[in-house]
Design an enzyme around this catalytic site. Structure first.
Site, PDB file in Angstrom:
ATOM      1  N   ILE A  48      -3.529  16.431  -2.944  1.00  0.00           N
ATOM      2  CA  ILE A  48      -4.847  15.609  -3.229  1.00  0.00           C
ATOM      3  C   ILE A  48      -5.644  14.605  -3.315  1.00  0.00           C
ATOM      4  O   ILE A  48      -6.138  14.144  -3.746  1.00  0.00           O
ATOM      5  CB  ILE A  48      -5.403  16.187  -5.005  1.00  0.00           C
ATOM      6  CG1 ILE A  48      -4.338  15.445  -5.779  1.00  0.00           C
ATOM      7  CG2 ILE A  48      -4.776  18.020  -4.972  1.00  0.00           C
ATOM      8  CD1 ILE A  48      -4.199  15.533  -7.214  1.00  0.00           C
TER       9      ILE A  48
ATOM     10  N   HIS B 228      -3.800  10.209  -1.239  1.00  0.00           N
ATOM     11  CA  HIS B 228      -3.317   9.970  -0.354  1.00  0.00           C
ATOM     12  C   HIS B 228      -3.234   7.837  -0.550  1.00  0.00           C
ATOM     13  O   HIS B 228      -4.512   7.505  -1.014  1.00  0.00           O
ATOM     14  CB  HIS B 228      -3.675   9.376   1.026  1.00  0.00           C
ATOM     15  CG  HIS B 228      -2.939  10.965   1.316  1.00  0.00           C
ATOM     16  ND1 HIS B 228      -1.226  11.236   2.144  1.00  0.00           N
ATOM     17  CD2 HIS B 228      -3.579  11.682   1.973  1.00  0.00           C
ATOM     18  CE1 HIS B 228      -1.523  12.515   2.874  1.00  0.00           C
ATOM     19  NE2 HIS B 228      -2.175  13.199   2.541  1.00  0.00           N
ATOM     20  N   GLY B 229      -1.846   7.306  -1.461  1.00  0.00           N
ATOM     21  CA  GLY B 229      -2.174   5.853  -1.839  1.00  0.00           C
ATOM     22  C   GLY B 229      -1.174   5.184  -0.359  1.00  0.00           C
ATOM     23  O   GLY B 229      -0.398   5.599   0.406  1.00  0.00           O
ATOM     24  N   ALA B 230      -1.433   4.297  -0.921  1.00  0.00           N
ATOM     25  CA  ALA B 230      -0.767   3.134  -0.318  1.00  0.00           C
ATOM     26  C   ALA B 230       0.862   3.377   0.155  1.00  0.00           C
ATOM     27  O   ALA B 230       1.428   2.972   1.521  1.00  0.00           O
ATOM     28  CB  ALA B 230      -0.793   1.412  -0.114  1.00  0.00           C
ATOM     29  N   PHE B 231       2.038   4.238  -0.349  1.00  0.00           N
ATOM     30  CA  PHE B 231       2.939   3.703  -1.122  1.00  0.00           C
ATOM     31  C   PHE B 231       3.516   5.562  -1.138  1.00  0.00           C
ATOM     32  O   PHE B 231       4.283   6.104  -1.330  1.00  0.00           O
ATOM     33  CB  PHE B 231       3.818   2.932  -1.333  1.00  0.00           C
ATOM     34  CG  PHE B 231       2.997   1.681  -0.732  1.00  0.00           C
ATOM     35  CD1 PHE B 231       3.236   0.866   0.375  1.00  0.00           C
ATOM     36  CD2 PHE B 231       2.227   1.072  -1.327  1.00  0.00           C
ATOM     37  CE1 PHE B 231       2.946  -0.284   0.559  1.00  0.00           C
ATOM     38  CE2 PHE B 231       2.176  -0.399  -1.284  1.00  0.00           C
ATOM     39  CZ  PHE B 231       2.395  -1.246  -0.258  1.00  0.00           C
ATOM     40  N   GLY B 232       2.684   6.620  -0.885  1.00  0.00           N
ATOM     41  CA  GLY B 232       3.371   7.908  -1.421  1.00  0.00           C
ATOM     42  C   GLY B 232       1.791   8.489  -0.863  1.00  0.00           C
ATOM     43  O   GLY B 232       0.628   8.357  -0.776  1.00  0.00           O
TER      44      GLY B 232
ATOM     45  N   LYS C 199       2.858  11.766  -8.550  1.00  0.00           N
ATOM     46  CA  LYS C 199       2.150  10.918  -7.178  1.00  0.00           C
ATOM     47  C   LYS C 199       4.088  10.951  -6.425  1.00  0.00           C
ATOM     48  O   LYS C 199       4.835  10.797  -7.602  1.00  0.00           O
ATOM     49  CB  LYS C 199       2.524   9.200  -7.658  1.00  0.00           C
ATOM     50  CG  LYS C 199       2.603   7.988  -6.405  1.00  0.00           C
ATOM     51  CD  LYS C 199       1.269   7.646  -7.270  1.00  0.00           C
ATOM     52  CE  LYS C 199       1.093   6.182  -5.855  1.00  0.00           C
ATOM     53  NZ  LYS C 199       0.840   5.102  -6.528  1.00  0.00           N
TER      54      LYS C 199
ATOM     55  N   VAL D  99      -0.493  12.577  -3.288  1.00  0.00           N
ATOM     56  CA  VAL D  99      -0.856  12.855  -4.453  1.00  0.00           C
ATOM     57  C   VAL D  99      -0.665  14.089  -4.489  1.00  0.00           C
ATOM     58  O   VAL D  99      -1.324  14.858  -3.486  1.00  0.00           O
ATOM     59  CB  VAL D  99      -1.716  12.224  -5.528  1.00  0.00           C
ATOM     60  CG1 VAL D  99      -1.657  12.916  -6.837  1.00  0.00           C
ATOM     61  CG2 VAL D  99      -1.691  10.313  -5.461  1.00  0.00           C
TER      62      VAL D  99
ATOM     63  N   ASP E 249      -5.582  -4.863  -7.179  1.00  0.00           N
ATOM     64  CA  ASP E 249      -6.429  -3.582  -6.124  1.00  0.00           C
ATOM     65  C   ASP E 249      -7.300  -2.678  -6.630  1.00  0.00           C
ATOM     66  O   ASP E 249      -7.657  -1.295  -6.613  1.00  0.00           O
ATOM     67  CB  ASP E 249      -4.888  -2.301  -5.399  1.00  0.00           C
ATOM     68  CG  ASP E 249      -5.318  -1.845  -4.074  1.00  0.00           C
ATOM     69  OD1 ASP E 249      -6.470  -2.077  -2.892  1.00  0.00           O
ATOM     70  OD2 ASP E 249      -4.699  -0.648  -3.951  1.00  0.00           O
TER      71      ASP E 249
END
Length: 723
Positions: free
Chosen positions: A397, A399-403, A420, A405, A514
């Protein structure tokens, strides 16, 4: 062999009897509840509004500069049965608590606190005389409260600023007692003890107050009322609520125990007539409840006869047990001893196996700081793997900077969550630890709630409440429905409130680093929930932050942060200003393609574009055309000016987030924003010192574009994440 079999059978009977006894002793009344500060954990308490933990106690209000009005609430996280369905049978309950009220500015007026029985666990009412129980519109019905009021409010017919009252669905007390008559001063700062007892059978409530640990013989309030007439649900929540009104009054709950049942008298009340459970000593901590002095004495039970009496009674009654054992002779004794030894050996092996498994599991977690991650719940990898269907790509659902979700459904409860999955890189693990250690200790209605974590099989996983309406970024730019102006205004206020909490109200200041629309989530009511604390940093208040690599997303980064790498609350304010302009204009902070004349020309930087419109006297051109003018023009203008004030090139000129909240709610005026965008300048010595301090800590290069007339810093790509 017969002896061994007999001994083993006897041992089996012992084990079976122990299991049956354990089950029967644990089979208490299905409706009974019993807890205290010695057994409560962070996960079993819910902190709302201004409520927070401080040195082992719960503070309902905050030590902030006056004038400040706020409210906070702490609740036991599980609902408690107060009424049997379909009957008029209400529960009996007893509660004992110790509290103190400290006013650091005696000339300012206070508020007060209350023990509350509430129908929900999310609502915090108004500050001041409302004590956080209900608001001026009379919302939140079904509330029963015992108030300890330090503010005389004529509206609520208060007798003075030092009284206790019984509130039944109203802030006008049904029964009141002037505490001056018993020599108790709520605002003295001394520890005050109180007992509240209610009998479901006699429908009588009694409230006792004293400085002493001994329960007084006479209550200060004694009244008869039917709890069924005032509670709206069979299950209700219990806890405390407190507020201030332009003051620095601090309300601390130092100890709390509660017991309820549908018996004539709740189990805990049996110890109360002879005195309350001992309150914790000054050194006792809520987070360290292992001390014997903290735990109250258990309920009194009927004394049990000793073994010798039991044996003689059996001998006299039937003569079977004792005589049969003697008749079988030494063989039976040897069998019993052998079986007992075998059973003990088996238990020892089982304990060794369990310990070995636990040790290996802890070893697999490498050097993860276990003391940091005790507070949120620990999930097993198996549980989260099942919840996400093996981390199926169809469950992604976000996308983060380092992972990545994933949407998950917990198999045990059916709860829908967001999981996450942090990347396996060093940066992913750093983000996991940072986010867990910071957000796991924060409680605010506008922050995404962290449910738990998992560090197993080489995976670093974080579990959050799932936000049904996704991110603000998607609501603005990907949804087929245009986000209406009232929703946008509420979202901006929610984010400002969350940042004010992080910057000025936490024990240690939290710099998010951020702030952007993709990190602002929306719950079912389109309330903002700020998330993604992977880049966040905690620093002591008034302490200068260290230089780091500039991290964040272009278009949201403050110019001084790009230069120095030092993130402060003012760099968060700049990012928030960019978010404000993005929400008001419906335009991303960096446009990858040159926009048309309808968007104001060829400037791809949103902040620069709005500054240019303000210079030309055409600020309202920035309003999102998709709203079709369905907004209040004065409100839109105010929001745009707030965005520009937060985006001021000079960090000193930017407002604090607390001031931003006041501007948005109309309690403060928006500062005068100059028509021409000011320039940011550094002295040569300051610039050299900043660069010297920064270079030793930086592991990446930041390209700085400088002009001869002024220092300007511009990103070359929109949405670029700097690491």
């Amino acid at each position: 062999m017969a002896s061994f079999s007999g001994g083993f059978y006897f041992c089996f009977l012992l084990v079976a009897s122990f299991v049956l006894f354990s089950c029967s002793s644990g089979n208490v009344s299905w409706a009974a509840t019993d807890f205290d500060f010695g057994t409560l954990t962070l996960s079993s308490m819910k902190l709302l509004g201004d409520a927070h933990l401080s040195n082992g106690s719960v503070r309902l209000t905050r030590d902030l500069g006056v004038p400040y009005s706020g409210a906070g609430k702490v609740l036991y996280s599980k609902p408690i049965k107060f009424r049997r369905p379909g009957t008029q049978s209400s529960a009996s309950f007893s509660t004992f608590f110790s509290f103190s009220v400290t006013n650091l500015n005696p000339s300012s007026i206070g508020g007060g606190l209350a023990f509350v029985i509430s129908p929900d666990d999310e609502y915090v009412g108004d500050a001041g005389g409302f004590l956080g129980i209900m608001d001026a519109k009379g919302a939140q019905s079904g509330v029963v409260a015992v108030e300890f009021d330090t503010l005389m409010d004529v509206e609520f017919k208060d007798i003075n600023g030092n009284h206790v009252g019984l509130d039944l669905n109203s802030m006008i007390s049904t029964r009141v007692c002037d505490l001056d008559t018993i020599g108790v001063d709520l605002k003295s700062g001394d520890l005050v003890n109180s007992w509240v007892d209610y009998s479901g059978s006699t429908r009588m409530i009694k409230v006792y107050v004293s400085y002493s640990n001994l329960k007084p013989k006479e209550p200060v309030i004694s009244a008869t009322f039917d709890l069924n007439e005032y509670i709206v649900n069979d299950f209700m929540f219990v806890g405390f609520s407190g507020s201030t009104q332009g003051s620095t009054e601090i309300h601390s709950i130092e100890w709390w125990s509660f017991s309820s049942s549908f018996d004539e008298t709740p189990s805990y009340s049996s110890v109360l007539p002879s005195g309350p459970p001992p309150p914790p000593p000054p050194t006792a901590s809520l987070m360290n409840p292992t001390a014997d002095t903290v735990t109250p004495p258990p309920p009194s039970v009927a004394p049990q006869p000793d073994n010798s009496n039991a044996t003689s009674h059996e001998d006299k009654g039937s003569g079977k047990c004792h005589n049969q054992l003697c008749k079988n002779g030494p063989g039976a004794v040897v069998g019993v001893v052998t079986a007992g030894a075998f059973f003990l050996g088996f238990c020892a092996l089982a304990l060794i196996w369990v310990y070995n498994k636990k040790f290996k599991r802890e070893k697999k977690s490498e050097t993860l700081a276990s003391d940091v991650i005790k507070m949120p719940k620990e999930f097993s990898y198996k549980e989260l793997n099942i919840a996400t269907k093996g981390f199926d790509s169809n469950r992604i659902i976000g996308h983060g900077a380092f992972g990545t979700v994933y949407k998950g459904i917990l198999p045990a409860t059916g709860d829908v969550v967001a999981v996450k999955r942090c990347s396996h890189s060093g940066q992913g693990k750093t983000e996991f630890l940072s986010e867990l250690s910071i957000i796991g200790t924060l409680r605010h209605r506008n922050l995404v709630r962290l449910q738990g974590w998992c560090h197993e099989k080489g995976e670093s996983l974080l579990v959050y409440d799932l936000m049904p309406n996704g991110s603000l970024d998607k609501a603005l730019f990907e949804s087929r429905m245009i986000l209406p102006w009232p929703h946008r205004r509420k979202i901006l206020l929610g984010v400002a409130s969350a940042l004010a909490y992080l910057h000025q109200e936490c024990e240690n200041q939290v710099i998010h680093r951020d702030i952007k629309t993709s990190n602002i989530m929306l719950d079912e009511g389109f309330n903002a929930r700020l998330g993604d604390f992977g880049l966040a940093r905690q620093i002591e208040h008034d302490k200068s932050p260290d230089a780091t690599v500039a991290a964040g997303t272009m278009g949201y980064l403050a110019p001084e942060y790009l230069l120095t790498g030092r993130a402060t609350d003012k760099t968060d304010v700049f990012s928030y200003g960019a978010v404000v302009l993005e929400v008001a204009s419906g335009r991303r902070p960096i446009e990858k393609e040159v926009v048309g004349v309808g968007k104001g020309g060829a400037n791809s930087n949103l902040v620069e574009w709005v500054w240019s419109l303000h210079r030309e006297g055409r600020l309202m051109v920035a309003a999102d055309p998709r709203l079709s003018n369905e907004f209040d023009e004065a409100e839109m203008r105010k929001v745009l000016l707030v965005g520009l004030a937060c985006s001021h090139p000079d960090p000193i000129a930017r407002p604090t987030m607390r001031c931003v909240v006041q501007m948005l709610v109309g309690e403060a005026e928006v500062p005068i924003v100059p028509r021409t965008k000011p320039t940011m300048s550094f002295s040569t010595s300051d610039l050299l010192m900043t660069l010297q301090d920064s270079v030793s800590d930086l592991n990446a290069m930041i390209t700085i574009s400088t002009s001869s007339s002024e220092n300007s810093f511009t990103g070359v790509a929109g949405g670029l994440d700097l690491v």
